[in-house]
Structures are given as C-alpha cells and as structure tokens.
Design a protein around this motif. Structure first.
Motif, mmCIF file in Angstrom:
data_model
loop_
_atom_site.group_PDB
_atom_site.id
_atom_site.type_symbol
_atom_site.label_atom_id
_atom_site.label_comp_id
_atom_site.label_asym_id
_atom_site.label_seq_id
_atom_site.Cartn_x
_atom_site.Cartn_y
_atom_site.Cartn_z
ATOM 1 N N GLN A 13 13.669 -57.668 49.330
ATOM 2 C CA GLN A 13 13.148 -59.038 49.374
ATOM 3 C C GLN A 13 14.020 -59.930 50.245
ATOM 4 O OE1 GLN A 13 10.208 -60.553 47.845
ATOM 5 N NE2 GLN A 13 10.914 -61.980 49.406
ATOM 6 N N CYS B 49 13.407 -59.046 53.958
ATOM 7 C CA CYS B 49 12.116 -59.523 54.456
ATOM 8 C C CYS B 49 12.075 -61.047 54.546
ATOM 9 C CB CYS B 49 10.993 -59.009 53.561
ATOM 10 S SG CYS B 49 10.845 -57.202 53.603
ATOM 11 N N PRO C 240 3.341 -57.996 55.913
ATOM 12 C CA PRO C 240 3.363 -56.971 54.862
ATOM 13 C C PRO C 240 3.698 -55.565 55.349
ATOM 14 C CG PRO C 240 1.540 -58.463 54.486
ATOM 15 C CD PRO C 240 2.132 -58.855 55.800
ATOM 16 N N SER D 195 7.249 -55.273 56.275
ATOM 17 C CA SER D 195 8.078 -55.267 55.068
ATOM 18 C C SER D 195 8.139 -53.873 54.456
ATOM 19 C CB SER D 195 7.514 -56.250 54.030
ATOM 20 O OG SER D 195 7.651 -57.584 54.461
ATOM 21 N N ILE E 223 4.084 -54.311 47.383
ATOM 22 C CA ILE E 223 4.060 -55.701 47.839
ATOM 23 C C ILE E 223 3.005 -56.487 47.082
ATOM 24 C CG2 ILE E 223 3.709 -57.207 49.845
ATOM 25 C CD1 ILE E 223 4.703 -54.926 51.584
ATOM 26 N N THR F 163 2.777 -61.542 49.425
ATOM 27 C CA THR F 163 3.657 -60.831 50.371
ATOM 28 C C THR F 163 5.100 -60.699 49.885
ATOM 29 O OG1 THR F 163 4.363 -62.693 51.774
ATOM 30 C CG2 THR F 163 2.238 -61.658 52.306
ATOM 31 N N SER F 164 5.412 -61.146 48.678
ATOM 32 C CA SER F 164 6.742 -60.903 48.126
ATOM 33 C C SER F 164 6.844 -59.435 47.696
ATOM 34 C CB SER F 164 7.021 -61.820 46.933
ATOM 35 O OG SER F 164 6.113 -61.549 45.875
ATOM 36 N N ILE F 165 8.060 -58.970 47.497
ATOM 37 C CA ILE F 165 8.283 -57.576 47.125
ATOM 38 C C ILE F 165 8.176 -57.418 45.620
ATOM 39 C CG2 ILE F 165 9.858 -55.612 47.273
ATOM 40 C CD1 ILE F 165 8.736 -56.606 49.960
#
Length: 336
Positions: A70, A73, A80, A83, A207, A211-213
């Motif tokens: 995270q 990225c 995405p 990432s 993901i 779009t966060s991990i």
C-alpha cells in the motif's frame, strides 16, 4: 491444473494458476537457504516468517506485506494493474532477499515490452524493499476471466536478477527470458534455471474497488535436494490443496497458520522461527537527502556550478520513494 512439487531430476517447473484474484502459485526445483538465528523480532502487522520443518528438510518463508505494498502504490500513484504487478515483485524480491548474509542485496528487474515498461525492485537481507516502474498508470484491459492482466502489462522481454555483497568483487547476475509476465512464474523459473534453486513460490495481491490494497503476501518453500520421498509427496499434497495467498489472508490466517498449513503432515521444528518486519524504503528524509546529496556531488564541482548557473537550483527526485528535494550549491560542494 494440479500442481506438484518437482523432484530434483526434473528440469522445468509445473504451474497452477490460482482461482482467487491476482494470485499465482508456481513450483520449481529445491534448495535450503542458509540458517540465520539473529533474525528474531516482533512485528505489528507486516512480517516475514522463516520456519524449518521438523525433519530439517524443508524451509518455509511466509510474507504478509499489505501495508508495505500500500505504501509503495501510494507513493507511485499506481493504477490497479500496476499495483498488482509491483506488489507481486516487491513480495517476491523480499522473499528472495531476506535472511541472507549481512550486507547482501537482491535486485530484480523486469524489462518487458508491455505498457508497464521496466520494473525494478531492490531488497536487503533485513526486509527493506523498494521498487519503481516506468509507467505507474499501466492498466490494460482485464483478462477474459475478469482478472487484472499483469502479464500484458509486463509483456515479454528479459528478467535480470543481481545479488551483490560487499565481500564480493563482482555481483552475481542471472538473466532469463520473461515467460509469462505474471511475476511469480518468472521468478520461480529464474530460481530454477539460473540459481539451480528448488522451490515453490506463491505471490498474491488483492485490490479493493477504491484501488487500495486489500491484502498482499506470498510464500517461498525451499527443500534440500536429498529430501525424502515421503516429504516430497506430502508437500505435493499440501500444495495441491492450498488456496491462493490472498484467500488464505482473507480467511484470517496468520503467518504461523499458513506455515502450519504448508507443513501439514511433516511438522514444524522445535527450533524457534525467525522473523523480520518488512518496510518500504528506506525513505526517511535525513537518509534520503544524504544519499541524494552524495549522488549530486559525484558530478563534480564544475558541473554543479554549471547547473546552478543554468537552472538556478539543483532538484533531485528519488525514483523509488518519489520524494523531491532542492539543494543549495554550498550544500553539494561541501560533500564533494
């Protein structure tokens, strides 16, 4: 497709694509890493755990690196697919570089013809890892199964791995063609073809819609070439039934739980496991500025003065940390 661990007489890894999002599991030939007893610590979240089997024939490294990926990225502002690619490369290089000799560094570079461009990751033996890529906005259309197309983003080309150590006059470098661009399979093929390392490698990055991990992790299984047939058969059974790394993490399994799952029927050694806390970087301001200043000083006094006359400033951006700093002429000249 069923996956089996390979006996040492086989030359090519077998592969099984995992069903969960953005995960891969690949098997190649085996070897056992050097034992280091000094890596013992307690981690709050991300961790790399190294354990030995009860019979001493198998070593298992399990990494959870959700916060690490995270952070990477966030710094690069990745799309995405970028990432997922960078996350896999970070976890894979972390697993390959951890618990080595003091001062050793591992550098992995994917030079593909996909939209991602070149991707490079550097890790040291203590869990520091950082990465960069030419195009963080790479986000090709999804695959037919609806998953992120990391293979298309990376493309075909060359995978190069450099292992360096202060004691060695020359670093060790190996190169292989990029077979799939899915990262895990290519790293497993490298270990088998260039380092003759017999291993099973799994990497996963999940993901969220924003779009966060959601999760990121992986494991690396390494076995002595003379491991017994019973051990190899049990590992094959375990790998054939294990879910993807991200699914294991989503189920709430920790590093010790995943290790126990991989060594089911073989057992865990009574020797305490070693662990380290991975982190992205180092990107601390003081350390980063010192490194940047030394790099600019290598230009020499005359070149530094010419830049100041033409540009009025010296501005440096770290391609790994994405931090930019400006230096006065006197600061740089003092370091020459």
């Amino acid at each position: 497709m069923a996956t089996k661990l390979l006996r040492p007489c086989f030359h090519f890894p077998l592969t099984r694509l995992q069903g969960a999002a953005h995960s891969r599991l690949y098997a190649s030939r085996f070897s056992l890493p050097r034992r280091r007893s000094s890596f013992v610590t307690t981690c709050a979240a991300d961790e790399v755990l190294r354990s030995l089997s009860k019979n001493g024939e198998v070593a298992v490294l399990v990494a959870e690196g959700t916060q690490l990926v995270q952070e990477a990225c966030r710094r690069h502002g990745n799309a995405p697919t970028a990432s997922a690619a960078l996350g896999r490369a970070l976890i894979g290089t972390l697993l390959m570089g951890s618990f080595k000799e003091e001062g050793e560094r591992t550098q992995v570079t994917f030079k593909g013809n996909g939209s991602l461009g070149s991707m490079q990751v550097i890790a040291d033996t203590y869990g520091n890892v950082k990465g960069t890529m030419s195009n963080p906005s790479a986000d090709p259309p999804l695959r037919e199964d609806g998953k992120l197309n990391v293979g298309a983003a990376v493309g075909r080309g060359v995978l190069a791995v450099v292992r360096s150590h202060p004691k060695n006059e020359q670093p060790y470098q190996g190169m292989i063609p990029i077979a799939t661009g899915e990262v895990a399979e290519d790293l497993a093929r490298y270990l088998a073809d260039s380092e003759q390392t017999n291993s099973a490698l799994a990497l996963g990055v999940s993901i969220n819609r924003d779009t966060s991990i959601r999760s990121a992790g992986g494991f690396l299984i390494q076995v002595l070439p003379f491991a017994g047939e019973d051990t190899l058969r049990q590992l094959e059974v375990n790998l054939a039934s294990v879910p993807s790394v991200t699914e294991l993490l989503h189920q709430g399994l920790g590093r010790k739980d995943i290790t126990a799952r991989l060594l089911e029927g073989i057992g865990l050694s009574d020797v305490p496991s070693s662990s380290l806390c991975p982190r992205y970087g180092p990107c601390e301001i003081g350390d980063l500025q010192d490194r940047m200043k030394r790099a600019v000083a290598l230009l020499g006094p005359e070149e530094v003065k010419n830049i100041m006359r033409e540009e009025g400033k010296i501005e440096v951006t770290c391609e790994f940390c994405r931090e930019t700093y400006q230096f006065e002429q006197e600061e740089v000249l003092a370091a020459v």
